[in-house]
Write an enzyme that holds these catalytic residues in place. Sequence first.
Site, PDB file in Angstrom:
ATOM      1  N   TYR A 210      -1.397   0.235  10.923  1.00  0.00           N
ATOM      2  CA  TYR A 210      -1.724  -0.458   9.670  1.00  0.00           C
ATOM      3  C   TYR A 210      -0.528  -0.424   8.716  1.00  0.00           C
ATOM      4  O   TYR A 210      -0.114  -1.446   8.162  1.00  0.00           O
ATOM      5  CB  TYR A 210      -2.949   0.200   9.018  1.00  0.00           C
ATOM      6  CG  TYR A 210      -3.181  -0.205   7.576  1.00  0.00           C
ATOM      7  CD1 TYR A 210      -3.756  -1.434   7.256  1.00  0.00           C
ATOM      8  CD2 TYR A 210      -2.817   0.646   6.523  1.00  0.00           C
ATOM      9  CE1 TYR A 210      -3.956  -1.804   5.925  1.00  0.00           C
ATOM     10  CE2 TYR A 210      -3.023   0.276   5.198  1.00  0.00           C
ATOM     11  CZ  TYR A 210      -3.596  -0.953   4.905  1.00  0.00           C
ATOM     12  OH  TYR A 210      -3.792  -1.316   3.598  1.00  0.00           O
TER      13      TYR A 210
ATOM     14  N   THR B 195       0.802  -1.224   0.000  1.00  0.00           N
ATOM     15  CA  THR B 195       0.000   0.000   0.000  1.00  0.00           C
ATOM     16  C   THR B 195       0.836   1.277   0.000  1.00  0.00           C
ATOM     17  O   THR B 195       1.927   1.320   0.592  1.00  0.00           O
ATOM     18  CB  THR B 195      -0.916   0.023   1.242  1.00  0.00           C
ATOM     19  OG1 THR B 195      -1.471   1.338   1.394  1.00  0.00           O
ATOM     20  CG2 THR B 195      -0.175  -0.326   2.516  1.00  0.00           C
TER      21      THR B 195
ATOM     22  N   GLU C  57       0.224   3.648   1.786  1.00  0.00           N
ATOM     23  CA  GLU C  57       0.332   4.097   3.185  1.00  0.00           C
ATOM     24  C   GLU C  57       1.747   3.880   3.726  1.00  0.00           C
ATOM     25  O   GLU C  57       2.157   4.536   4.679  1.00  0.00           O
ATOM     26  CB  GLU C  57      -0.670   3.345   4.060  1.00  0.00           C
ATOM     27  CG  GLU C  57      -2.098   3.838   3.950  1.00  0.00           C
ATOM     28  CD  GLU C  57      -2.291   5.246   4.489  1.00  0.00           C
ATOM     29  OE1 GLU C  57      -2.059   5.461   5.687  1.00  0.00           O
ATOM     30  OE2 GLU C  57      -2.665   6.134   3.707  1.00  0.00           O
TER      31      GLU C  57
ATOM     32  N   LYS D 294       1.775  -3.451   7.237  1.00  0.00           N
ATOM     33  CA  LYS D 294       1.900  -3.669   5.788  1.00  0.00           C
ATOM     34  C   LYS D 294       3.364  -3.641   5.342  1.00  0.00           C
ATOM     35  O   LYS D 294       3.760  -4.351   4.410  1.00  0.00           O
ATOM     36  CB  LYS D 294       1.111  -2.604   5.023  1.00  0.00           C
ATOM     37  CG  LYS D 294      -0.383  -2.906   4.921  1.00  0.00           C
ATOM     38  CD  LYS D 294      -0.669  -4.028   3.931  1.00  0.00           C
ATOM     39  CE  LYS D 294      -2.144  -4.265   3.735  1.00  0.00           C
ATOM     40  NZ  LYS D 294      -2.454  -5.425   2.896  1.00  0.00           N
TER      41      LYS D 294
HETATM   42  P1  NAP Z   1     -11.415  -4.722   2.384  1.00  0.00           P
HETATM   43  O1  NAP Z   1     -12.597  -4.395   1.544  1.00  0.00           O
HETATM   44  O2  NAP Z   1     -11.316  -4.171   3.759  1.00  0.00           O
HETATM   45  O3  NAP Z   1     -11.321  -6.336   2.446  1.00  0.00           O
HETATM   46  C1  NAP Z   1     -10.528  -6.981   3.398  1.00  0.00           C
HETATM   47  C2  NAP Z   1     -10.763  -8.475   3.307  1.00  0.00           C
HETATM   48  O4  NAP Z   1      -9.945  -9.148   4.294  1.00  0.00           O
HETATM   49  C3  NAP Z   1     -12.219  -8.926   3.592  1.00  0.00           C
HETATM   50  O5  NAP Z   1     -12.579  -9.943   2.699  1.00  0.00           O
HETATM   51  C4  NAP Z   1     -12.125  -9.489   5.005  1.00  0.00           C
HETATM   52  O6  NAP Z   1     -13.090 -10.479   5.299  1.00  0.00           O
HETATM   53  C5  NAP Z   1     -10.734 -10.121   4.957  1.00  0.00           C
HETATM   54  N1  NAP Z   1     -10.223 -10.407   6.296  1.00  0.00           N
HETATM   55  C6  NAP Z   1     -10.119  -9.546   7.343  1.00  0.00           C
HETATM   56  N2  NAP Z   1      -9.613 -10.193   8.415  1.00  0.00           N
HETATM   57  C7  NAP Z   1      -9.382 -11.472   8.029  1.00  0.00           C
HETATM   58  C8  NAP Z   1      -8.872 -12.613   8.694  1.00  0.00           C
HETATM   59  N3  NAP Z   1      -8.478 -12.573   9.968  1.00  0.00           N
HETATM   60  N4  NAP Z   1      -8.773 -13.776   8.004  1.00  0.00           N
HETATM   61  C9  NAP Z   1      -9.192 -13.847   6.712  1.00  0.00           C
HETATM   62  N5  NAP Z   1      -9.691 -12.785   6.023  1.00  0.00           N
HETATM   63  C10 NAP Z   1      -9.779 -11.621   6.686  1.00  0.00           C
HETATM   64  O7  NAP Z   1     -10.067  -4.300   1.621  1.00  0.00           O
HETATM   65  P2  NAP Z   1      -9.841  -3.897   0.079  1.00  0.00           P
HETATM   66  O8  NAP Z   1     -10.084  -2.441  -0.074  1.00  0.00           O
HETATM   67  O9  NAP Z   1     -10.519  -4.865  -0.785  1.00  0.00           O
HETATM   68  O10 NAP Z   1      -8.261  -4.085  -0.041  1.00  0.00           O
HETATM   69  C11 NAP Z   1      -7.686  -5.344  -0.372  1.00  0.00           C
HETATM   70  C12 NAP Z   1      -6.262  -5.402   0.154  1.00  0.00           C
HETATM   71  O11 NAP Z   1      -5.489  -4.377  -0.462  1.00  0.00           O
HETATM   72  C13 NAP Z   1      -6.121  -5.184   1.650  1.00  0.00           C
HETATM   73  O12 NAP Z   1      -5.035  -5.986   2.092  1.00  0.00           O
HETATM   74  C14 NAP Z   1      -5.772  -3.722   1.780  1.00  0.00           C
HETATM   75  O13 NAP Z   1      -5.060  -3.487   2.975  1.00  0.00           O
HETATM   76  C15 NAP Z   1      -4.926  -3.539   0.539  1.00  0.00           C
HETATM   77  N6  NAP Z   1      -4.919  -2.200  -0.059  1.00  0.00           N
HETATM   78  C16 NAP Z   1      -6.105  -1.572  -0.332  1.00  0.00           C
HETATM   79  C17 NAP Z   1      -6.087  -0.347  -0.956  1.00  0.00           C
HETATM   80  C18 NAP Z   1      -7.378   0.374  -1.300  1.00  0.00           C
HETATM   81  O14 NAP Z   1      -7.321   1.580  -1.578  1.00  0.00           O
HETATM   82  N7  NAP Z   1      -8.522  -0.311  -1.340  1.00  0.00           N
HETATM   83  C19 NAP Z   1      -4.857   0.242  -1.315  1.00  0.00           C
HETATM   84  C20 NAP Z   1      -3.677  -0.458  -1.057  1.00  0.00           C
HETATM   85  C21 NAP Z   1      -3.720  -1.686  -0.441  1.00  0.00           C
HETATM   86  P3  NAP Z   1     -14.530 -10.052   5.926  1.00  0.00           P
HETATM   87  O15 NAP Z   1     -15.281  -9.466   4.797  1.00  0.00           O
HETATM   88  O16 NAP Z   1     -15.082 -11.343   6.404  1.00  0.00           O
HETATM   89  O17 NAP Z   1     -14.239  -9.089   7.023  1.00  0.00           O
HETATM   90  O1  F7E Z   2      -8.994   8.175   4.194  1.00  0.00           O
HETATM   91  C1  F7E Z   2      -9.310  11.675   5.292  1.00  0.00           C
HETATM   92  C2  F7E Z   2      -8.405  10.746   6.088  1.00  0.00           C
HETATM   93  O2  F7E Z   2     -10.036   6.136   5.196  1.00  0.00           O
HETATM   94  C3  F7E Z   2      -8.483   9.001   3.170  1.00  0.00           C
HETATM   95  C4  F7E Z   2      -7.263   2.126   2.781  1.00  0.00           C
HETATM   96  O3  F7E Z   2      -7.831   1.395   1.725  1.00  0.00           O
HETATM   97  O4  F7E Z   2      -6.132   3.578   1.273  1.00  0.00           O
HETATM   98  C5  F7E Z   2      -7.036   3.559   2.358  1.00  0.00           C
HETATM   99  O5  F7E Z   2      -6.514   4.281   3.458  1.00  0.00           O
HETATM  100  C6  F7E Z   2      -8.181  10.398   3.725  1.00  0.00           C
HETATM  101  C7  F7E Z   2      -7.374  10.393   5.027  1.00  0.00           C
HETATM  102  O6  F7E Z   2      -8.361   5.932   3.284  1.00  0.00           O
HETATM  103  C8  F7E Z   2     -12.579  11.479   6.818  1.00  0.00           C
HETATM  104  O7  F7E Z   2      -7.895  11.412   7.241  1.00  0.00           O
HETATM  105  C9  F7E Z   2     -11.203  13.044   6.198  1.00  0.00           C
HETATM  106  O8  F7E Z   2      -6.391  11.384   4.968  1.00  0.00           O
HETATM  107  O9  F7E Z   2     -10.582   6.772   2.803  1.00  0.00           O
HETATM  108  P1  F7E Z   2      -9.587   6.716   3.891  1.00  0.00           P
HETATM  109  P2  F7E Z   2      -6.820   5.836   3.708  1.00  0.00           P
HETATM  110  O10 F7E Z   2      -6.614   6.090   5.146  1.00  0.00           O
HETATM  111  O11 F7E Z   2      -6.042   6.661   2.741  1.00  0.00           O
HETATM  112  C10 F7E Z   2      -4.832   3.025   1.555  1.00  0.00           C
HETATM  113  C11 F7E Z   2      -4.013   3.096   0.294  1.00  0.00           C
HETATM  114  C12 F7E Z   2      -4.905   1.677   2.173  1.00  0.00           C
HETATM  115  O12 F7E Z   2      -4.021   0.855   1.997  1.00  0.00           O
HETATM  116  C13 F7E Z   2      -5.953   1.469   3.203  1.00  0.00           C
HETATM  117  O13 F7E Z   2      -6.202   0.077   3.408  1.00  0.00           O
HETATM  118  O14 F7E Z   2      -9.421  11.027   4.032  1.00  0.00           O
HETATM  119  N1  F7E Z   2     -10.636  11.857   5.885  1.00  0.00           N
HETATM  120  N2  F7E Z   2     -12.386  12.841   6.775  1.00  0.00           N
HETATM  121  C14 F7E Z   2     -11.466  10.870   6.257  1.00  0.00           C
HETATM  122  N3  F7E Z   2     -11.342   9.531   6.144  1.00  0.00           N
HETATM  123  C15 F7E Z   2     -12.389   8.775   6.606  1.00  0.00           C
HETATM  124  N4  F7E Z   2     -12.307   7.431   6.475  1.00  0.00           N
HETATM  125  N5  F7E Z   2     -13.487   9.334   7.175  1.00  0.00           N
HETATM  126  C16 F7E Z   2     -13.644  10.690   7.308  1.00  0.00           C
HETATM  127  O15 F7E Z   2     -14.643  11.165   7.844  1.00  0.00           O
END
Ligand code: NAP
Ligand code: F7E
Length: 330
Positions: free
Chosen positions: A155, A131, A133, A159
């Site tokens: 987090y 990520t 992050e 990661k």
């Molecule tokens: P998400 O919607 O939060 O999905 C997370 C998945 O992990 C869900 O299927 C969840 O299952 C499963 N999980 C959680 N705890 C578990 C456990 N103990 N054992 C087995 N499975 C478990 O995340 P996403 O947005 O699809 O992201 C996919 C991956 O990419 C994650 O690793 C995230 O950190 C990473 N990532 C995401 C982004 C982004 O912007 N979306 C960017 C960079 C990296 P349940 O549904 O049962 O809870």
């Molecule tokens: O926040 C600001 C917050 O929670 C984005 C995950 O998928 O992407 C995600 O992480 C920004 C931050 O995503 C609110 O402070 C303001 O600066 O949508 P977010 P994230 O933290 O960037 C990365 C790449 C991952 O890997 C993670 O798994 O938005 N913000 N106000 C807020 N954020 C939330 N959630 N809620 C608010 O009310």
Amino acid sequence: MTSVDRSAFITGITGQDGAYLAQLLLAKGYKVYGLSPRRSNSDINLARLEWLGIARDVELLDGDMTDLSSLIRALQTANPTEVYNLAAQSFVKTSWDQPLLTGQVTGLGAANLLEAVRLIKPDARFYQASTSEMYGLIQEPMQSETTPFYPRSPYAVAKLYAHWLTVNYRESFGLFACSGILFNHESPLRGLEFVTRKVTDGVARIKLGLAKELRLGNIDAKRDWGHARDYVEAMWLMLQQETADDFVIATGRTTTVRDMCKIAFEAAGLAIDEHLVIDPAFFRPAEVEVLLGNPSKAHQKLGWEATTSLETMIREMYEADLARLRQLNH
Ligand code: NAP
Ligand code: F7E
């Protein structure tokens, strides 16, 4: 290898990316297995796979990222050619409240899966969901594969461990292990707690008279947002290369939370100033102020680029939320 010989095991298949990736691989002719942790509400948990119309096309195997034996059994059953590790406690804000759980699932969970692959299926190709992050307190204005990391949350620390372990297993044991450093990517399947979906759902509620205000934290934060459907294609492409490598996946454009909100309010024909409220409850103990990815390597080596603009994606998410809320409130 013909498409029928190809099979994939996806952890996190019930999440946003897992659902889109399963859809992509099914369309390519893969047999798709997914890890399914025990949940009391398995019907709700399958909602994303149902939404895409593929819940019955994937085979779910019981197991949890924190339980190595369950991962070994799942891999023995699936015997996959490709393994995608998408499971995580992925909400950054929660990671300060549950740092140990986040470490166990997001960090050590990846170690469990790498060990299971090494023991059971060392010739499988492995993808780790790293990520942006990890860049946290950014060390360069535009982040690439060579930019130093500076994680800013439990987090991101978890990661980073999983990221380096993936690199280490590639170098130590010759696993075909890739790490995709993905910047934020969203869709109508995004969890409601993440800011884009919170905004599109919140604006749709205001539009329908179900809410009056939208409460957010730091709206000056900037993110490089793309569409999840585009980003799962990059995951697959990484595992089709001759050699395993790590790639940044991003759009190369960064936008403030405020400007992303404006797109949603404009789509609804509403005035942002009449509804947006800043609430300190949503500020974080440490913030990642700005992220901007350089996807040049992915473009050159994978032939990948983002195809969906932020405007198009936010409008798509808003329309989907509007339709869902209308149906629910009928
Ligand atoms: P998400 O919607 O939060 O999905 C997370 C998945 O992990 C869900 O299927 C969840 O299952 C499963 N999980 C959680 N705890 C578990 C456990 N103990 N054992 C087995 N499975 C478990 O995340 P996403 O947005 O699809 O992201 C996919 C991956 O990419 C994650 O690793 C995230 O950190 C990473 N990532 C995401 C982004 C982004 O912007 N979306 C960017 C960079 C990296 P349940 O549904 O049962 O809870
Ligand atoms: O926040 C600001 C917050 O929670 C984005 C995950 O998928 O992407 C995600 O992480 C920004 C931050 O995503 C609110 O402070 C303001 O600066 O949508 P977010 P994230 O933290 O960037 C990365 C790449 C991952 O890997 C993670 O798994 O938005 N913000 N106000 C807020 N954020 C939330 N959630 N809620 C608010 O009310």
